[in-house]
Write an enzyme that holds these catalytic residues in place. Structure first.
Site, short mmCIF file in Angstrom:
data_model
loop_
_atom_site.label_atom_id
_atom_site.label_comp_id
_atom_site.label_asym_id
_atom_site.label_seq_id
_atom_site.Cartn_x
_atom_site.Cartn_y
_atom_site.Cartn_z
N GLU A 91 0.80 -1.21 0.00
CA GLU A 91 0.00 0.00 0.00
C GLU A 91 0.84 1.27 0.00
O GLU A 91 0.51 2.23 -0.67
CB GLU A 91 -0.93 0.01 1.22
N ASP A 92 1.93 1.24 0.76
CA ASP A 92 2.66 2.50 0.98
C ASP A 92 3.95 2.65 0.18
O ASP A 92 4.57 3.70 0.22
CB ASP A 92 3.00 2.65 2.47
#
Ligand code: MN
Length: 749
Positions: A91-92
């Site tokens: 996600e990051d």
């Protein structure tokens, strides 16, 4: 995001954290696994490099801590630890699912995919939390480890919640209370569940949290002395009988004390069972059950048991795998005391839940109880319930409530939520049996379909081919399966009837040369206060709307349309939610409340459900109409709003100095005590003469020599209120005084 390199001190700390993780999974993993864990740690450190959390801490500490929770507190194995380390990577950072699959295989990639999906659901603030919950449960049906890791992730976020802003604290804390604590409970993770609840309370009601923890601390010495006194004779007998065991007093969690105070409306001092005694036996699986009963017999030799409070989860464990034997006995000084008896193995399952089973065989999916649970979840998900809140309620009812065990005539055992009826049982056996059910026999006696089954009932269902579900059934069934099936059949029937009604109406329109058009039909429906055309057709179909009445209405409608031209400008669109805070600045009166991060002076009003007074911890809620309602953070209504509509929460605080001394607010107090002659006048006199406070209303109910009074006072702030409570407490005959919510109305938005 600004990237800041780790300092030397941080590198050292990180190494420590990593060692700590390895220590936690020492017993679990093979050499190969260890290599993969190291690889995952390396990948996580590299890809999160330079990233920081809100607290300023290097980001990589978070995944390492989450992995440690998975290993140490949940007892998960290598796959889960690897996934926990990598849970925020996709996600990051630039790492993709494909990269992960290449390096760690499909299983790890799948779980991380699930975790990424969930964080796309939770935390993105523009949809209903309840709907999110439904989606979370969907992923749970794929691999339970996704949820277990997510719970670990949430636990670490809650432990470090101090560093985020107040609005996020409230949102995250209430979401934890509504979604994650119940999930942890359902998965049998008792210690994590109570920590999540305690932490939630700490942020939603800090004052109460501090007060209860202080009082628990203060009473510790006395409590320990009592526990010693209680334990000694049991300890001696157990030793004499050659048991190997641990025995101790276990304090209740802060949240459960709070819950009890709220539910029974009593002050801390009246919560008696602040702790339970727990006996953990080192018995081998072959004799553990018999040993528990022997210990029970020893305990009850010393203290008399309450026959109504024996809970035997040895013979039939709870659906979340909990096994234990509970009894409540009369201890020294006439105090009831709960005693929990279990083996070491049972204890581990009780603390860590299902995951404890996986400790040594992480890939085993042959867990019957869990499989059954998941099957029931899938059944519920097939239910096309359009309302997410209903879904959440249903879900809670079906999966988090206690259960009853009943038998079929053949002796098959079924477990159903508490309050299930004979009809629910029929649907649990098979939906056809439910649909055709005309009666039931419980323990060979005829009972109504609405009979509430209790533990141990033997239920026999009587069916008839001619029977079909009817509307009334919905008034007493509780299980999702029964409700879904009944609604489904009713909907089918309704659709048929509505079709008939629609055709009838169409003919009438044709006859009068009216166009059969949606906006006109809606108008007609409105005349009957019905909110959909389907409902209108249905009412016509069942002749609830008579022919005469219908003819009249259509005629009126035709005249109306003739005079108002085409009159299609029927505006019906009222339920659009305003996108953002309305920046209407208010003109008059110096303001009590400052709203938002920049302390803006916005239009607001006080919520009727909790009536905040200056000094209360508060938040703002943006209503459909755009105005802002001010609630207390511990308003039960408010907690629901925060967890369901987190995106409509806005920070609010009292302006300082609070107010001009003339302004007063309604605050409700509840007094209880002994009903003596003139108690009412004593109270009113004390309040209005001695304390010089205005009363808005007073209601006193006396019964059997005791009374309960509700008084609404006009007061200026919390400090004032506290002084007042103190003074009223001193009036002779008064036993207890506390604040209560003024109105228990549920505001939906
Ligand atoms: Mn995370």
């Amino acid at each position: 995001m600004k990237r800041i390199e780790n300092t030397e001190k941080e590198t050292k700390q990180l190494l420590n954290a990593y060692r700590n993780l390895l220590k936690a999974c020492k017993t679990v993993v093979s050499k190969d696994d260890k290599k993969s864990i190291k690889e995952a740690f390396k990948l996580a450190s590299e890809s999160h490099k330079g990233m920081r959390r809100k607290s300023g801490e290097a980001y990589i500490f978070h995944p390492v801590e989450v992995a440690t929770i998975c290993a140490k507190e949940i007892g998960l194995g290598a796959t889960s630890i690897i996934c926990a380390l990598l849970h925020d990577v996709v996600e990051d950072t630039d790492v993709t699912i494909e990269d992960i699959e290449d390096k760690f295989g499909k299983k790890v990639a799948d779980i991380i995919h699930g975790l990424t999906k969930i964080s796309g659901i939770v935390g993105k603030s523009n949809s209903l939390q309840a709907e999110n919950f439904r989606k979370i449960i969907l992923t749970l049906a794929e691999d339970v480890r996704v949820i277990l890791i997510k719970i670990a992730d949430r636990l670490h976020n809650m432990r470090t919640l101090d560093s985020v802003n107040r609005t996020s604290q409230l949102k995250i804390a209430s979401e934890t209370m509504v979604i994650f604590a119940p999930l942890a409970h359902r998965l049998g993770m008792y210690s994590i569940k109570s920590e999540l609840e305690d932490l939630s309370l700490k942020f939603t009601n800090p004052k109460m949290f501090k007060e209860i923890s202080r009082k628990i601390q203060e009473s510790k010495y006395q409590r320990n002395r009592y526990i010693r006194k209680f334990i000694i004779p049991i300890e001696n007998s157990l030793k004499k009988n050659k048991f190997k065991f641990d025995i101790k007093g276990r304090p209740k969690s802060i949240f459960s004390v709070y819950n009890k105070m709220m539910k029974q409306d009593i002050p801390f001092e009246q919560v008696y069972d602040l702790f339970a005694i727990r006996i953990i036996l080192d018995s081998p699986p072959e004799t553990e059950k018999a040993d528990c009963w022997r210990v029970y017999s020893i305990v009850t030799d010393h203290y008399k048991p309450n026959p109504e409070r024996l809970r035997d989860w040895l013979s039939t464990p709870k659906a979340n795998a909990y096994e234990s034997l509970h009894t409540t006995v009369m201890g020294p000084n006439g105090k009831w005391m709960e005693v929990q008896i279990r083996s070491r193995r049972m204890h581990e399952i009780a603390e860590k839940g299902y995951a404890a089973h996986w400790k040594y065989k992480e890939d085993s999916k042959s867990d019957k109880g869990l499989d059954e649970w998941l099957t029931r979840i899938r059944e519920l998900l097939e239910n096309p319930e359009p309302n997410a809140i209903d879904f959440l309620e249903e879900f809670k009812l079906n999966f988090f409530s206690d259960e009853v065990f009943v038998f079929s005539p053949k002796g098959d055992i079924y477990n159903l939520p508490v309050n299930s009826t004979a009809l629910d049982f029929a649907f649990a056996v098979h939906s056809d049996i439910g649909s055709k059910c005309i009666g039931a026999k419980v323990n060979h006696k005829l009972v109504p379909l609405s009979y509430k089954i209790i533990n141990g009932d033997q239920v026999e269902i009587i069916t008839s081919k001619k029977q079909k579900p009817n509307e009334d059934w919905l008034n007493f069934v509780v299980t999702a399966k029964a409700k879904t099936r009944i609604k489904h059949t009713l909907k089918d029937e309704k659709r048929k009837t509505a079709q008939f009604g629609k055709e009838l109406l169409e003919r009438k329109f044709k006859h009068l040369h009216l166009k059969f058009d949606n906006s006109i039909i809606d108008k007609l429906a409105k005349q009957y206060s019905l909110n959909s055309s389907l409902e209108l057709f249905y009412q016509i179909g069942i002749e609830k709307i008579s022919n005469i009445s219908l003819n009249k209405s259509i005629k009126l409608l035709k005249e109306f349309l003739a005079t108002n031209g085409k009159a299609a400008e029927i505006s019906t669109n009222i339920d659009t939610v305003p996108a953002k805070k309305s920046k209407k600045v208010k003109a008059s009166r110096p303001d009590l409340i400052l709203i938002g991060d920049d302390d803006t002076d916005l239009e607001y009003s006080f919520a009727k459900c909790c009536n905040p007074i200056p000094g209360d911890d508060i938040f703002g809620f943006i209503t459909i109409g755009g105005g802002i309602k001010i609630h207390r953070t511990n308003c039960p209504n408010g907690i629901r709003l925060m967890s369901n509509y987190g995106y409509r929460i806005i920070k609010a605080k009292w302006s300082v100095p609070v107010i001009s001394d003339k302004k007063t607010f309604p605050a409700g107090i509840k007094v209880t005590g002994i009903d003596s002659l003139g108690i009412v006048s004593k109270i009113t006199e004390a309040i209005s003469n001695d304390l010089k406070v205005n009363m808005q209303s007073i209601t006193i109910n006396a019964k059997h020599g005791a009374f309960e009074g509700f008084i609404i006072l006009k007061i200026s702030d919390t400090k004032h209120l506290e002084e007042l409570l103190e003074s009223i407490k001193r009036i002779q005959g008064i036993e207890n005084v506390s604040r209560f919510q003024v109105e228990e109305t549920l505001e939906s938005n």
